[in-house]
Design a protein around this motif. Structure first.
Motif, PDB file in Angstrom:
ATOM      1  N   SER A 103       0.852  -1.189   0.000  1.00 55.55           N
ATOM      2  CA  SER A 103       0.000   0.000   0.000  1.00 55.55           C
ATOM      3  C   SER A 103       0.889   1.240   0.000  1.00 55.55           C
ATOM      4  N   SER A 105       0.748   3.837   1.776  1.00 49.35           N
ATOM      5  CA  SER A 105       1.119   4.267   3.122  1.00 49.35           C
ATOM      6  C   SER A 105       2.280   3.446   3.668  1.00 49.35           C
ATOM      7  N   PRO A 110       2.108   9.953   0.392  1.00 47.17           N
ATOM      8  CA  PRO A 110       1.064  10.767   1.016  1.00 47.17           C
ATOM      9  C   PRO A 110      -0.313  10.112   0.956  1.00 47.17           C
ATOM     10  N   GLU A 111      -1.156  10.533   1.864  1.00 47.33           N
ATOM     11  CA  GLU A 111      -2.545  10.067   1.910  1.00 47.33           C
ATOM     12  C   GLU A 111      -3.213  10.329   0.569  1.00 47.33           C
ATOM     13  N   GLY A 112      -4.007   9.377   0.112  1.00 45.41           N
ATOM     14  CA  GLY A 112      -4.727   9.587  -1.133  1.00 45.41           C
ATOM     15  C   GLY A 112      -3.967   9.123  -2.364  1.00 45.41           C
ATOM     16  N   HIS A 113      -2.720   8.709  -2.194  1.00 44.01           N
ATOM     17  CA  HIS A 113      -1.965   8.190  -3.347  1.00 44.01           C
ATOM     18  C   HIS A 113      -2.560   6.840  -3.718  1.00 44.01           C
ATOM     19  N   THR A 115      -3.116   3.037  -4.922  1.00 42.32           N
ATOM     20  CA  THR A 115      -2.301   1.826  -4.848  1.00 42.32           C
ATOM     21  C   THR A 115      -1.863   1.406  -6.241  1.00 42.32           C
TER      22      THR A 115
END
Length: 166
Positions: A103, A105, A110-113, A115
């Motif tokens: 994943s 994260s 960054p958040e929202g990237h 997968t």
């Protein structure tokens, strides 16, 4: 407007090469050629496994020197469209060396990237030259990945010129 939404979430780079379309196709589909140009300056590609057929998989390792020593990033994906000398579409996800998807994260992204992103390469023969449009969906046009693509495609141009003149 929806067009803007799309363009913000994709890197689109158009290049023209003074080379036949089949040479540019090989640069994207032959592991030895791909290893030679992929990635930004200073990056090496020690591994490029490519089963270039619809449903075939790919596994690529990019290695860069960091202050702490060599750092490896692995990418895996699946070919969705393969039309020789015309169109190549594949997915791309960060992975471990065995091709297991990680994943964003887990990788410190960054958040929202997303997968999984998608790379589309379209080639067109224009009087013996090749027009190439590379679209990487799911990657912001102002991201480090966008800069990396621009640098990699500069290296591709150098390799193509060396091949064409040699």
């Amino acid at each position: 407007m929806t067009d803007n939404d799309v363009s913000q979430d994709a890197v689109v780079i158009e290049r023209s090469f003074d080379a036949p379309v089949d040479l540019i196709w090989q640069m994207w589909t032959d592991p030895e050629h791909f290893k030679a140009w992929y990635g930004p300056d200073g990056a090496t590609i020690p591994v490029a496994k490519m089963d270039v057929r619809v449903g075939g998989t790919r596994l690529v390792c990019m290695e860069m020197q960091s202050p702490d020593g060599p750092m490896q990033m692995w990418f895996t994906g699946e070919y969705r469209e393969v039309v020789a000398n015309e169109r190549l579409v594949y997915t791309e996800s960060m992975s471990d060396e065995n091709g297991n998807v990680l994943s964003p994260s887990d990788m410190g992204m960054p958040e929202g990237h997303p997968t999984t992103t998608e790379v589309r390469v379209e080639l067109e023969d224009v009087g013996g030259r090749t027009k190439m449009v590379m679209t990487h969906s799911g990657v912001a046009a102002d991201s480090p990945r966008a800069v990396g693509w621009a640098l990699a495609l500069d290296k591709l141009a150098v390799r193509v010129n060396a091949h064409s003149s040699g």
